[in-house]
Motif scaffolding. Structure first.
Motif, PDB file in Angstrom:
ATOM      1  N   ALA A 257      12.169  25.101   7.929  1.00 54.19           N
ATOM      2  CA  ALA A 257      11.536  24.621   9.152  1.00 54.19           C
ATOM      3  C   ALA A 257      10.335  23.762   8.792  1.00 54.19           C
ATOM      4  N   PRO A 258       9.967  22.843   9.676  1.00 48.92           N
ATOM      5  CA  PRO A 258       8.749  22.051   9.438  1.00 48.92           C
ATOM      6  C   PRO A 258       7.527  22.957   9.306  1.00 48.92           C
ATOM      7  N   GLU A 259       6.547  22.485   8.534  1.00 51.33           N
ATOM      8  CA  GLU A 259       5.347  23.268   8.270  1.00 51.33           C
ATOM      9  C   GLU A 259       4.112  22.541   8.792  1.00 51.33           C
ATOM     10  N   ALA A 260       3.087  23.316   9.114  1.00 49.92           N
ATOM     11  CA  ALA A 260       1.805  22.725   9.487  1.00 49.92           C
ATOM     12  C   ALA A 260       1.172  22.102   8.248  1.00 49.92           C
ATOM     13  N   ALA A 261       0.624  20.904   8.399  1.00 51.56           N
ATOM     14  CA  ALA A 261       0.062  20.188   7.258  1.00 51.56           C
ATOM     15  C   ALA A 261      -1.027  19.242   7.727  1.00 51.56           C
ATOM     16  N   GLN A 262      -1.802  18.759   6.764  1.00 53.42           N
ATOM     17  CA  GLN A 262      -2.759  17.687   7.017  1.00 53.42           C
ATOM     18  C   GLN A 262      -2.129  16.363   6.609  1.00 53.42           C
ATOM     19  N   ARG A 263      -2.393  15.344   7.403  1.00 53.27           N
ATOM     20  CA  ARG A 263      -1.832  14.021   7.140  1.00 53.27           C
ATOM     21  C   ARG A 263      -2.950  13.035   6.811  1.00 53.27           C
ATOM     22  N   PHE A 264      -2.727  12.259   5.742  1.00 56.05           N
ATOM     23  CA  PHE A 264      -3.654  11.212   5.315  1.00 56.05           C
ATOM     24  C   PHE A 264      -2.876   9.897   5.267  1.00 56.05           C
ATOM     25  N   ASP A 265      -3.363   8.870   5.939  1.00 50.12           N
ATOM     26  CA  ASP A 265      -2.699   7.566   5.958  1.00 50.12           C
ATOM     27  C   ASP A 265      -3.458   6.582   5.070  1.00 50.12           C
ATOM     28  N   PHE A 266      -2.721   5.951   4.149  1.00 49.54           N
ATOM     29  CA  PHE A 266      -3.315   4.999   3.214  1.00 49.54           C
ATOM     30  C   PHE A 266      -2.934   3.566   3.603  1.00 49.54           C
ATOM     31  N   PRO A 267      -3.731   2.585   3.201  1.00 52.12           N
ATOM     32  CA  PRO A 267      -3.422   1.193   3.552  1.00 52.12           C
ATOM     33  C   PRO A 267      -2.222   0.663   2.770  1.00 52.12           C
ATOM     34  N   SER A 268      -1.427  -0.149   3.433  1.00 50.14           N
ATOM     35  CA  SER A 268      -0.235  -0.699   2.782  1.00 50.14           C
ATOM     36  C   SER A 268      -0.585  -1.697   1.687  1.00 50.14           C
ATOM     37  N   ARG A 269      -1.818  -2.184   1.652  1.00 44.87           N
ATOM     38  CA  ARG A 269      -2.180  -3.119   0.582  1.00 44.87           C
ATOM     39  C   ARG A 269      -2.104  -2.456  -0.791  1.00 44.87           C
ATOM     40  N   ALA A 270      -2.055  -1.130  -0.832  1.00 46.33           N
ATOM     41  CA  ALA A 270      -1.891  -0.430  -2.111  1.00 46.33           C
ATOM     42  C   ALA A 270      -0.528  -0.716  -2.730  1.00 46.33           C
ATOM     43  N   TRP A 271       0.450  -1.100  -1.920  1.00 45.38           N
ATOM     44  CA  TRP A 271       1.797  -1.334  -2.446  1.00 45.38           C
ATOM     45  C   TRP A 271       1.814  -2.425  -3.508  1.00 45.38           C
ATOM     46  N   LEU A 272       1.045  -3.481  -3.284  1.00 42.94           N
ATOM     47  CA  LEU A 272       1.040  -4.580  -4.245  1.00 42.94           C
ATOM     48  C   LEU A 272       0.508  -4.112  -5.592  1.00 42.94           C
ATOM     49  N   ALA A 273      -0.499  -3.239  -5.573  1.00 42.58           N
ATOM     50  CA  ALA A 273      -1.026  -2.685  -6.823  1.00 42.58           C
ATOM     51  C   ALA A 273       0.013  -1.791  -7.496  1.00 42.58           C
ATOM     52  N   ILE A 274       0.725  -0.992  -6.709  1.00 36.29           N
ATOM     53  CA  ILE A 274       1.751  -0.107  -7.257  1.00 36.29           C
ATOM     54  C   ILE A 274       2.898  -0.917  -7.855  1.00 36.29           C
ATOM     55  N   ALA A 275       3.214  -2.050  -7.229  1.00 34.03           N
ATOM     56  CA  ALA A 275       4.333  -2.877  -7.689  1.00 34.03           C
ATOM     57  C   ALA A 275       4.127  -3.413  -9.096  1.00 34.03           C
ATOM     58  N   LYS A 276       2.893  -3.462  -9.567  1.00 30.94           N
ATOM     59  CA  LYS A 276       2.598  -4.013 -10.889  1.00 30.94           C
ATOM     60  C   LYS A 276       2.701  -2.976 -12.003  1.00 30.94           C
ATOM     61  N   LEU A 277       2.987  -1.721 -11.654  1.00 27.08           N
ATOM     62  CA  LEU A 277       2.948  -0.645 -12.636  1.00 27.08           C
ATOM     63  C   LEU A 277       4.301  -0.408 -13.288  1.00 27.08           C
ATOM     64  N   ASP A 278       4.249   0.226 -14.441  1.00 27.20           N
ATOM     65  CA  ASP A 278       5.448   0.729 -15.105  1.00 27.20           C
ATOM     66  C   ASP A 278       6.017   1.861 -14.249  1.00 27.20           C
ATOM     67  N   PRO A 279       7.338   1.938 -14.079  1.00 20.29           N
ATOM     68  CA  PRO A 279       7.898   2.989 -13.215  1.00 20.29           C
ATOM     69  C   PRO A 279       7.644   4.398 -13.727  1.00 20.29           C
ATOM     70  N   ARG A 280       7.284   4.539 -15.009  1.00 20.57           N
ATOM     71  CA  ARG A 280       7.042   5.876 -15.570  1.00 20.57           C
ATOM     72  C   ARG A 280       5.600   6.333 -15.384  1.00 20.57           C
ATOM     73  N   GLU A 281       4.761   5.446 -14.903  1.00 21.25           N
ATOM     74  CA  GLU A 281       3.356   5.790 -14.686  1.00 21.25           C
ATOM     75  C   GLU A 281       3.185   6.661 -13.447  1.00 21.25           C
ATOM     76  N   ASP A 282       1.984   7.223 -13.334  1.00 17.07           N
ATOM     77  CA  ASP A 282       1.603   7.984 -12.151  1.00 17.07           C
ATOM     78  C   ASP A 282       0.588   7.207 -11.326  1.00 17.07           C
ATOM     79  N   ILE A 283       0.565   7.520 -10.055  1.00 13.80           N
ATOM     80  CA  ILE A 283      -0.569   7.208  -9.197  1.00 13.80           C
ATOM     81  C   ILE A 283      -1.172   8.552  -8.799  1.00 13.80           C
ATOM     82  N   VAL A 284      -2.423   8.546  -8.401  1.00 12.78           N
ATOM     83  CA  VAL A 284      -3.147   9.803  -8.189  1.00 12.78           C
ATOM     84  C   VAL A 284      -3.770   9.824  -6.802  1.00 12.78           C
TER      85      VAL A 284
END
Length: 325
Positions: A257-284
């Protein structure tokens, strides 16, 4: 959030990104990984020059190239190894006759593959460590459209794209099992202008009170969450069970069943930064709490491929969702 203005730029940015990290090759040979990358890159370049494919098919082709490239990187090849082959593929595309029968045959192959691809409403992009799950079904439903789940003894989290196909947000939803309630969060992504190569951290995913190795305020881009809201959502991947709550292998799962949680919304401009990374890397994700910061790592994986998939026309309808890229 509408994906249309973002995905084309992201795919091109990811295609240009380089990686300098190596790992042991898998059982397949280097040629087994190189050939799909080169063939798809040739078609991407030929399409860019000759305008052979419609917008959705072209976008799917670019996503397929990125996935093949990521598979090669995960197998231990580097962009330094692939670069000469990609240069040759581009040179061949630049010299191709746009009406050549051999090129038209490749166009037909790409279009046929796209039609089969479009019949699939869900996609799992597994890396061997984690996976991104993508969902284009029932475009008006408010669900995870692209998600990476992380479930540990400390927290249940879901990170990705949440909403309908037309409008969605880049979100993280979390429930800490000890009752911790963060009051803010930010996303940390390697700044490729400062650190040209990233660290592959093979440690198990978990919540930590120590900033992961390879990240700092100097070398990382920071994207603050815009706000916090209380939600009820799925924080675990759905598992098929019988009416008694048992899986096909006999494991007891119980009620899902769905659970109660906190939601955090991040800006989509982060996608361009993520696109430049190695797929094996992490984001934090850094959570600010009354007892100090907590950190959660998520693998980059095939995030950009998943975004491209979600942006394709919606299945089961005639709506062309997010295709004018």
């Amino acid at each position: 959030m509408n994906l249309r203005p973002h995905v084309k730029k992201l795919v091109l940015g990811a295609a240009a990104a380089t990686a300098c990290i190596t790992a042991p090759l898998l059982a397949r040979t280097a040629d087994d990984y190189t050939l799909p990358v080169v063939k798809r890159y040739f078609m991407v370049q030929a399409d860019a020059r000759c305008h052979l494919l419609d917008a959705p098919t072209s976008q799917a082709l670019k996503a397929g190239y990125l996935q093949a490239r990521n598979d090669a990187l995960r197998a231990g090849l580097s962009m330094a190894y692939l670069a000469p082959w990609l240069e040759k593929a581009k040179a061949a595309a630049d010299q191709s006759d746009c009406a050549a029968p051999s090129l038209m045959a490749e166009v037909n192959t790409a279009e046929g593959g796209f039609r089969r691809f479009m019949a699939v409403p869900h996609l799992e992009l597994a890396s061997g460590r984690t996976e991104w799950r993508a969902n284009r079904a029932y475009g008006d439903d408010q669900v995870w459209r692209l998600v990476q789940y992380q479930n540990t003894d400390q927290a249940d989290m879901a990170f990705g794209l949440y909403g309908g196909l037309h409008q969605n947000r880049f979100s993280l939803m979390a429930r800490f099992k000890d009752g911790t309630r963060p009051y803010s969060a930010r996303l940390l992504v390697r700044n490729t202008d400062i650190l040209t190569s990233g660290l592959i951290n093979r440690a198990p995913y978990s919540i930590s009170d120590t900033l992961p190795v390879g990240f700092s305020d100097y070398s990382s881009l920071s994207f603050m969450a815009s706000g916090i809201s209380e939600v009820t959502t799925d924080l675990r991947p759905a598992v098929k069970t019988n009416i008694a709550g048992f899986t096909l292998t006999g494991n007891y799962v119980g009620t899902q069943a769905p659970e109660a949680a906190q939601r955090f919304d991040f800006p989509s401009r982060a996608w361009l930064a993520i696109a430049k990374l190695d797929p094996r890397e992490d984001i934090v994700v850094e959570f600010s709490t009354d007892n100090g910061p907590l950190y959660a790592r998520f693998e980059v994986g095939d995030f950009i491929t998943g975004l491209s998939y979600v942006a394709l026309p919606a299945p089961y309808t005639h709506n062309q969702v997010n295709t004018r890229l």
